[in-house]
Write a protein that holds these residues in place. Sequence first.
Motif, PDB file in Angstrom:
ATOM      1  N   ALA A 126      29.006  37.738 123.142  1.00 42.36           N
ATOM      2  CA  ALA A 126      28.353  37.772 121.828  1.00 42.36           C
ATOM      3  C   ALA A 126      28.914  38.912 120.994  1.00 42.36           C
ATOM      4  O   ALA A 126      29.070  40.036 121.476  1.00 42.36           O
ATOM      5  CB  ALA A 126      26.850  37.951 121.992  1.00 42.36           C
ATOM      6  N   GLN A 127      29.210  38.598 119.739  1.00 44.09           N
ATOM      7  CA  GLN A 127      29.685  39.636 118.821  1.00 44.09           C
ATOM      8  C   GLN A 127      28.511  40.482 118.354  1.00 44.09           C
ATOM      9  O   GLN A 127      27.440  39.968 118.044  1.00 44.09           O
ATOM     10  CB  GLN A 127      30.393  39.022 117.620  1.00 44.09           C
ATOM     11  CG  GLN A 127      30.991  40.088 116.705  1.00 44.09           C
ATOM     12  CD  GLN A 127      31.840  39.499 115.581  1.00 44.09           C
ATOM     13  OE1 GLN A 127      31.903  38.291 115.395  1.00 44.09           O
ATOM     14  NE2 GLN A 127      32.495  40.368 114.843  1.00 44.09           N
ATOM     15  N   VAL A 128      28.735  41.793 118.313  1.00 41.31           N
ATOM     16  CA  VAL A 128      27.735  42.704 117.771  1.00 41.31           C
ATOM     17  C   VAL A 128      27.804  42.574 116.254  1.00 41.31           C
ATOM     18  O   VAL A 128      28.889  42.718 115.674  1.00 41.31           O
ATOM     19  CB  VAL A 128      28.006  44.158 118.219  1.00 41.31           C
ATOM     20  CG1 VAL A 128      26.990  45.105 117.602  1.00 41.31           C
ATOM     21  CG2 VAL A 128      27.991  44.251 119.742  1.00 41.31           C
ATOM     22  N   PRO A 129      26.693  42.278 115.594  1.00 45.45           N
ATOM     23  CA  PRO A 129      26.720  42.066 114.142  1.00 45.45           C
ATOM     24  C   PRO A 129      27.301  43.260 113.383  1.00 45.45           C
ATOM     25  O   PRO A 129      26.968  44.409 113.665  1.00 45.45           O
ATOM     26  CB  PRO A 129      25.247  41.864 113.778  1.00 45.45           C
ATOM     27  CG  PRO A 129      24.604  41.397 115.045  1.00 45.45           C
ATOM     28  CD  PRO A 129      25.357  42.087 116.153  1.00 45.45           C
ATOM     29  N   GLY A 130      28.204  42.950 112.463  1.00 47.52           N
ATOM     30  CA  GLY A 130      28.745  43.963 111.571  1.00 47.52           C
ATOM     31  C   GLY A 130      29.936  44.748 112.081  1.00 47.52           C
ATOM     32  O   GLY A 130      30.530  45.522 111.343  1.00 47.52           O
ATOM     33  N   ILE A 131      30.291  44.573 113.355  1.00 48.14           N
ATOM     34  CA  ILE A 131      31.453  45.301 113.889  1.00 48.14           C
ATOM     35  C   ILE A 131      32.286  44.360 114.756  1.00 48.14           C
ATOM     36  O   ILE A 131      31.827  43.290 115.152  1.00 48.14           O
ATOM     37  CB  ILE A 131      31.054  46.569 114.695  1.00 48.14           C
ATOM     38  CG1 ILE A 131      30.189  46.210 115.907  1.00 48.14           C
ATOM     39  CG2 ILE A 131      30.346  47.574 113.808  1.00 48.14           C
ATOM     40  CD1 ILE A 131      29.903  47.380 116.820  1.00 48.14           C
ATOM     41  N   SER A 132      33.501  44.784 115.049  1.00 48.94           N
ATOM     42  CA  SER A 132      34.380  43.942 115.868  1.00 48.94           C
ATOM     43  C   SER A 132      34.244  44.313 117.342  1.00 48.94           C
ATOM     44  O   SER A 132      35.206  44.655 118.009  1.00 48.94           O
ATOM     45  CB  SER A 132      35.830  44.073 115.409  1.00 48.94           C
ATOM     46  OG  SER A 132      36.264  45.405 115.584  1.00 48.94           O
ATOM     47  N   GLN A 133      33.030  44.241 117.839  1.00 54.41           N
ATOM     48  CA  GLN A 133      32.765  44.454 119.264  1.00 54.41           C
ATOM     49  C   GLN A 133      32.135  43.184 119.818  1.00 54.41           C
ATOM     50  O   GLN A 133      31.232  42.615 119.221  1.00 54.41           O
ATOM     51  CB  GLN A 133      31.821  45.632 119.489  1.00 54.41           C
ATOM     52  CG  GLN A 133      31.462  45.841 120.964  1.00 54.41           C
ATOM     53  CD  GLN A 133      30.568  47.033 121.168  1.00 54.41           C
ATOM     54  OE1 GLN A 133      30.853  48.114 120.667  1.00 54.41           O
ATOM     55  NE2 GLN A 133      29.482  46.846 121.882  1.00 54.41           N
ATOM     56  N   TYR A 134      32.665  42.765 120.958  1.00 51.83           N
ATOM     57  CA  TYR A 134      32.161  41.576 121.632  1.00 51.83           C
ATOM     58  C   TYR A 134      31.630  42.002 122.993  1.00 51.83           C
ATOM     59  O   TYR A 134      32.381  42.521 123.818  1.00 51.83           O
ATOM     60  CB  TYR A 134      33.270  40.536 121.789  1.00 51.83           C
ATOM     61  CG  TYR A 134      33.754  40.006 120.465  1.00 51.83           C
ATOM     62  CD1 TYR A 134      33.256  38.824 119.947  1.00 51.83           C
ATOM     63  CD2 TYR A 134      34.691  40.715 119.719  1.00 51.83           C
ATOM     64  CE1 TYR A 134      33.692  38.335 118.711  1.00 51.83           C
ATOM     65  CE2 TYR A 134      35.133  40.238 118.486  1.00 51.83           C
ATOM     66  CZ  TYR A 134      34.626  39.061 117.995  1.00 51.83           C
ATOM     67  OH  TYR A 134      35.060  38.587 116.776  1.00 51.83           O
ATOM     68  N   ASN A 135      30.360  41.788 123.204  1.00 51.89           N
ATOM     69  CA  ASN A 135      29.745  42.134 124.480  1.00 51.89           C
ATOM     70  C   ASN A 135      29.908  40.977 125.451  1.00 51.89           C
ATOM     71  O   ASN A 135      29.508  39.848 125.166  1.00 51.89           O
ATOM     72  CB  ASN A 135      28.269  42.482 124.289  1.00 51.89           C
ATOM     73  CG  ASN A 135      28.085  43.820 123.620  1.00 51.89           C
ATOM     74  OD1 ASN A 135      28.986  44.649 123.610  1.00 51.89           O
ATOM     75  ND2 ASN A 135      26.914  44.058 123.067  1.00 51.89           N
TER      76      ASN A 135
END
Length: 118
Positions: A82-91
């Motif tokens: 899942a992408q963290v809203p607002g940033i380019s981080q995918y958990n």
Amino acid sequence: MSKMQITDFLNKKTDYTLELFLFFIDEFNEIGEVELRPLKSMIAIQSNHNLAYITQLGENFVHIVFPFNQPFNDNFCFTKIAQVPGISQYNHHLRLYYKEDINDEVRSFMKMAYQAKN
């Protein structure tokens, strides 16, 4: 308010879960030295940056989240990405039930997390 301790997360956990938790940390230490840092609701695994987060210690499992800058959808180990809203981080969510769940694929993502430059 008192500072969280690792033992706060490990209290009242089953021997099975504690053994699985320690095995996972030992596996990370085989890649490179890691430290554990207790946060409010999880345990961060870190070296020079946060590599992963232990978000849940269940009765018979350990739930881990790896933050990456891109999604790695072509895998057999992550139960959710899942992408963290607002940033380019995918958990990337991993749930370990057995020591054997830490296979070559999981180790490759552990190495990738250790070598990442965040």
